[in-house]
Design an enzyme around this catalytic site. Sequence first.
Site, PDB file in Angstrom:
ATOM      1  N   ASP A   1     -49.328 -29.847   9.090  1.00  0.00           N
ATOM      2  CA  ASP A   1     -49.996 -29.360  10.759  1.00  0.00           C
ATOM      3  C   ASP A   1     -49.686 -30.727  11.855  1.00  0.00           C
ATOM      4  O   ASP A   1     -49.430 -30.972  12.516  1.00  0.00           O
ATOM      5  CB  ASP A   1     -51.775 -30.585  10.317  1.00  0.00           C
ATOM      6  CG  ASP A   1     -52.487 -29.939   9.127  1.00  0.00           C
ATOM      7  OD1 ASP A   1     -50.989 -29.549   8.071  1.00  0.00           O
ATOM      8  OD2 ASP A   1     -53.285 -30.097   9.202  1.00  0.00           O
TER       9      ASP A   1
ATOM     10  N   ASP B   1     -52.649 -37.807  13.308  1.00  0.00           N
ATOM     11  CA  ASP B   1     -52.667 -37.056  14.598  1.00  0.00           C
ATOM     12  C   ASP B   1     -53.588 -38.177  15.995  1.00  0.00           C
ATOM     13  O   ASP B   1     -54.475 -37.317  16.389  1.00  0.00           O
ATOM     14  CB  ASP B   1     -55.115 -36.613  13.724  1.00  0.00           C
ATOM     15  CG  ASP B   1     -54.630 -35.802  12.705  1.00  0.00           C
ATOM     16  OD1 ASP B   1     -53.827 -34.168  13.042  1.00  0.00           O
ATOM     17  OD2 ASP B   1     -55.795 -35.706  11.559  1.00  0.00           O
TER      18      ASP B   1
ATOM     19  N   GLY C   1     -44.356 -29.888  -3.600  1.00  0.00           N
ATOM     20  CA  GLY C   1     -45.701 -29.561  -2.751  1.00  0.00           C
ATOM     21  C   GLY C   1     -46.445 -29.410  -3.422  1.00  0.00           C
ATOM     22  O   GLY C   1     -46.765 -29.319  -4.699  1.00  0.00           O
TER      23      GLY C   1
ATOM     24  N   TRP D   1     -49.679 -23.721  12.457  1.00  0.00           N
ATOM     25  CA  TRP D   1     -49.101 -24.695  13.126  1.00  0.00           C
ATOM     26  C   TRP D   1     -47.945 -24.491  12.324  1.00  0.00           C
ATOM     27  O   TRP D   1     -46.948 -25.297  13.644  1.00  0.00           O
ATOM     28  CB  TRP D   1     -50.227 -25.790  11.701  1.00  0.00           C
ATOM     29  CG  TRP D   1     -51.029 -26.559  12.057  1.00  0.00           C
ATOM     30  CD1 TRP D   1     -52.617 -27.002  10.835  1.00  0.00           C
ATOM     31  CD2 TRP D   1     -52.444 -26.370  13.176  1.00  0.00           C
ATOM     32  NE1 TRP D   1     -52.996 -26.788  11.332  1.00  0.00           N
ATOM     33  CE2 TRP D   1     -53.490 -26.721  12.596  1.00  0.00           C
ATOM     34  CE3 TRP D   1     -52.082 -26.614  14.413  1.00  0.00           C
ATOM     35  CZ2 TRP D   1     -54.439 -27.504  13.351  1.00  0.00           C
ATOM     36  CZ3 TRP D   1     -53.128 -26.497  15.001  1.00  0.00           C
ATOM     37  CH2 TRP D   1     -54.030 -26.977  14.805  1.00  0.00           C
TER      38      TRP D   1
ATOM     39  N   ARG E   1     -53.904 -21.959   7.770  1.00  0.00           N
ATOM     40  CA  ARG E   1     -54.052 -22.356   8.886  1.00  0.00           C
ATOM     41  C   ARG E   1     -52.932 -23.134   9.150  1.00  0.00           C
ATOM     42  O   ARG E   1     -52.417 -23.650  10.407  1.00  0.00           O
ATOM     43  CB  ARG E   1     -55.011 -23.622   9.330  1.00  0.00           C
ATOM     44  CG  ARG E   1     -55.380 -24.322  10.648  1.00  0.00           C
ATOM     45  CD  ARG E   1     -56.192 -24.373  11.405  1.00  0.00           C
ATOM     46  NE  ARG E   1     -57.026 -25.737  10.388  1.00  0.00           N
ATOM     47  CZ  ARG E   1     -58.362 -25.701   9.610  1.00  0.00           C
ATOM     48  NH1 ARG E   1     -58.917 -24.164   8.824  1.00  0.00           N
ATOM     49  NH2 ARG E   1     -58.664 -26.808   8.819  1.00  0.00           N
TER      50      ARG E   1
HETATM   51  N1  GLY Z   1     -54.938 -30.473  10.755  1.00  0.00           N
HETATM   52  C1  GLY Z   1     -56.525 -30.640   9.592  1.00  0.00           C
HETATM   53  C2  GLY Z   1     -56.698 -29.461   9.992  1.00  0.00           C
HETATM   54  O1  GLY Z   1     -56.079 -28.261  10.234  1.00  0.00           O
HETATM   55  O2  GLY Z   1     -57.749 -29.308   9.587  1.00  0.00           O
END
Ligand code: GLY
Length: 379
Positions: free
Chosen positions: A158, A97, A216, A234, A230
């Site tokens: 992500d 991150d 995976g 991403w 999410r």
């Molecule tokens: N990148 C961490 C999340 O989306 O929770």
Amino acid sequence: MMGKDVDKKWLETMQNQVIATIVKNNERYGALFPEPASKNLQYYFGENRQWTPSFWTGMQFLAYELTADEKFLTIIEKHLDSFDERLRNNIEMDNHDVGFYFSLSHIPAYEKLQRSASRQTIISAADKLLERYEPHSKILQAWGAIDDPSEQGRMIIDCNMNLFLLYKAFYLTGNQKYYDIAYGHIKKAQQYLVRDDYSTYHTYFFDVNSGKPLRGTTAQGYSDQSCWARGQAWAVYGFALNYQYTGDLSLLETAMKTADYFIEYLPEDYVPYWDLIFTEGKQYRDASAGAILVCGLLELVKVLPVTNKDRKKYEQVALAILYSLGENYTVKQEKSNGVLLHSVYSIPHDLGVDECCLWGDYFYFEALVSASTAWNSYW
Ligand code: GLY
């Protein structure tokens, strides 16, 4: 970019509501940062920690771009110092991150404010991110110390959004290694995190001795084989942006196919459930995934030629999600210092469930800006 409901006036009204929330929080908390998710709809403010503070800096940048009000710049300058300090003192830098931290702080500072001191910060931060490169699997390790056996060889979807720091360092220095590692990583993501039906795994493990692909798994989704909403968002936005940095048309195709998959699983009001295994009923939504998806679809609209047969669909769905978010998923009468309601951080970890999440607030605001002007992206 306007639709039936999303017109100039609606976008301005929604943007002004977000700006009012930012101003109120700045007046109360100065240059402190909100935590990743609210608790009972209240964000607590504190130090520059965890993976999310730059979303708050990004919101200050967006507010500054819309208003040209210097008070946002004053906060931004303090945030930039704080990110410099975080890098210098190596505070919670043991994760991919690092890309997020600097993509929404020193990168727009350099590109939008011509702040020359940010150049070296961007390069040093990119070097920090490169420390996570694992040469056998040719991926950036997502989480944990680089010698942590339980995290070694793990890539996550992500990370698609964390690679721009490396491309920027390549442009600034001309050093090919930044580009090659970012491009190598995104190609592995395309090959292993994206399944044959264009849903995605959240995470994927490689053997770090041989580089062999292993399996995976999920961390924040419903199950290893389901599709965490999410993560899919991403994927869409990340592949679309990586296409722009590399010109690799197959990445654009993957962005479109992952978008098509996501759209197929949107419920009636266009705001996704937290995992795409759910399409109706009482499960939690993840409005933040919806906001990221809007940004990804708007990016596709920007890059696709007007003759492309899917372009109109992406535009219509993006605006339908945005309208639904603005009308029914933002703070109105609720007692909250956040913006976007009904997001989840992580259901399996019981974190930030049905709360405001800082990245959700950021991407909702970015979507409002991106839909209203020819906005030059920070990513
Ligand atoms: N990148 C961490 C999340 O989306 O929770």
